[in-house]
Design a protein around this motif. Sequence first.
Motif, PDB file in Angstrom:
ATOM      1  N   HIS A 153       6.962   0.221   3.695  1.00 24.25           N
ATOM      2  CA  HIS A 153       6.123   0.602   2.557  1.00 24.25           C
ATOM      3  C   HIS A 153       6.861   1.452   1.529  1.00 24.25           C
ATOM      4  CE1 HIS A 153       2.861  -1.317   4.597  1.00 24.25           C
ATOM      5  NE2 HIS A 153       3.165  -0.650   5.686  1.00 24.25           N
ATOM      6  N   LYS A 157       0.251  -6.979   2.201  1.00 30.12           N
ATOM      7  CA  LYS A 157      -0.554  -5.992   1.482  1.00 30.12           C
ATOM      8  C   LYS A 157      -1.491  -6.674   0.478  1.00 30.12           C
ATOM      9  CE  LYS A 157       0.585  -1.319   1.611  1.00 30.12           C
ATOM     10  NZ  LYS A 157       1.666  -0.782   0.816  1.00 30.12           N
ATOM     11  N   THR A 187      -4.149  -7.526   4.203  1.00 27.77           N
ATOM     12  CA  THR A 187      -4.765  -6.221   4.471  1.00 27.77           C
ATOM     13  C   THR A 187      -6.194  -6.113   3.957  1.00 27.77           C
ATOM     14  OG1 THR A 187      -2.574  -5.180   4.456  1.00 27.77           O
ATOM     15  CG2 THR A 187      -4.474  -3.743   4.144  1.00 27.77           C
TER      16      THR A 187
END
Length: 529
Positions: A44, A197, A201
């Motif tokens: 990240h 992401k 997610t």
Amino acid sequence: MEFDYIVVGAGSAGCVLAARLSEDPSVTVALLEAGPPDTSPLIHCPAGIAAMPLINSVSQPLSTVPQEGLLGRTGYQPRGRTLGGSSSTNAMVYIRGQHADYDRWAAMGNPGWGWADVLPYFRKAEHNERLSDDWHGQNGPLNVAELQSPNVFSKRFVEAGVQAGWAHNPDFNGARQDGVGLYQVTHKNGERFSAAKAYLTPHRQRPNLQVMTGVTAQRIVLEGGVARQVQVLQGGSQRSLRARREIIVSGGAFQSPALLMRSGLGPGAHLQAMGVATQCDLPGVGENLHDHPDVVLVADAPHTELFGVSPMGAWHLLQGMWQWRQQRKGLLTTNFAEAGGFFKSSPEQARPDIQLHFVVGKLVNHGRTPSWGHGFSLHVCLLQPQSRGTVRLASTDANASPLIDPRFLTHADDMAQMIAGVRQARRILQAPALSAYGRESRASASLHNDAQLSQWIRENADTIYHPVGTCRMGSDPLAVVDAQLRVHGVPGLRVVDASVMPCVPSGNTNAPTIMLAEKAADLIKAAAV
């Protein structure tokens, strides 16, 4: 367990497919990933890319067989092995390629894949924080942004490129690609924004979507000639998952052909040699492997604004870690390859055939070898290589690495273009905006004639991580999938990832892979009606 769709591989394509197919609450979707969840802070934090070659839990360190075109050297072929796949471990550069790339796909017998056909899917996927025009989308899942804190040397690179005669290009994904500029990146709020992401997610809580990590697909089982089961290994136990509608293979250019071959779908002679019963003789599986060969010019520059190994460099790194942890800002929001450009290696080329990546540090051996001091690097990448190689099984063990043979620089034209590209890249390094701060390292600066440059390139070139083509789409005897991405001769089975690309796009391949999966999701939904 039984599902409507089973997607094998949670990389860039797999994440898109899982999200889009599970939009319909009446269908069930299983997404299988051999690696772990994407929980590592190194994923990240954008600058965490520098540590990825050392973190084998999320980055699989594959290798090539010895390469004739690289003087017998073995190449490094890292692949993401976590949710998001290589979009969780790559340099986050957002590049689509050239319009002509996709028109070429269509001309090779793939209707529906021309530039006019794929542009809506690039726009559908994209949320661009800066650009809003006919080329860009602003409501898609994938966040595309400017670098939050571009390094001063990246700006100097762009200035040097203009001094060397190239135009400044503020949008490599617009009307034209050529020129120099800062790259846009898949970031959001100071963090990497991977395909996981973007697509996975936000939807993990959907009751009709089951995401399974630590699951290795061993083979696909046909029932009456139709793909219906995936045999998997999880936690030391073997079991079968059943698909009512389709199995979609999204393992990438190395693992997708390997899974097909382990399943008896591939070149009959090779399968026989490996002791695998042939279910469907598909001679093109594992053929047409190609990748962007790349060589790196390194410059020594004693300036601590650049990343480097020194006491001051370590202090700046510690400061950057604190700032990123507290504010998601500062030094560690870099993707290192902050700027670049596209140009023709010679006036005879119809379109740009060289890409540059300017790196704000001294990059040696894919970042695996520390280099004392500070400096910067300039990648020279060949965009449309003609060399072609193969992927073959080394073993029927699903955990064994396949035999990867890109045959880098075995076509004479590839070397000629690389030499010309290096010569032009040096013009930028020698322009005042950069030469005032650093000099090309002696290892390459002393090379002048073509023979010397050719030898140096063969001693130092390797991949820039864009393998494609091993399950290519088309209608000829060596095509593996059709223009709907359905495997020839095997109902119920598709391949959706970079392996189906008949020719590599002219640039970084993550955005094209996401586009491809967006289009594939619509094709799959339409087939179910």
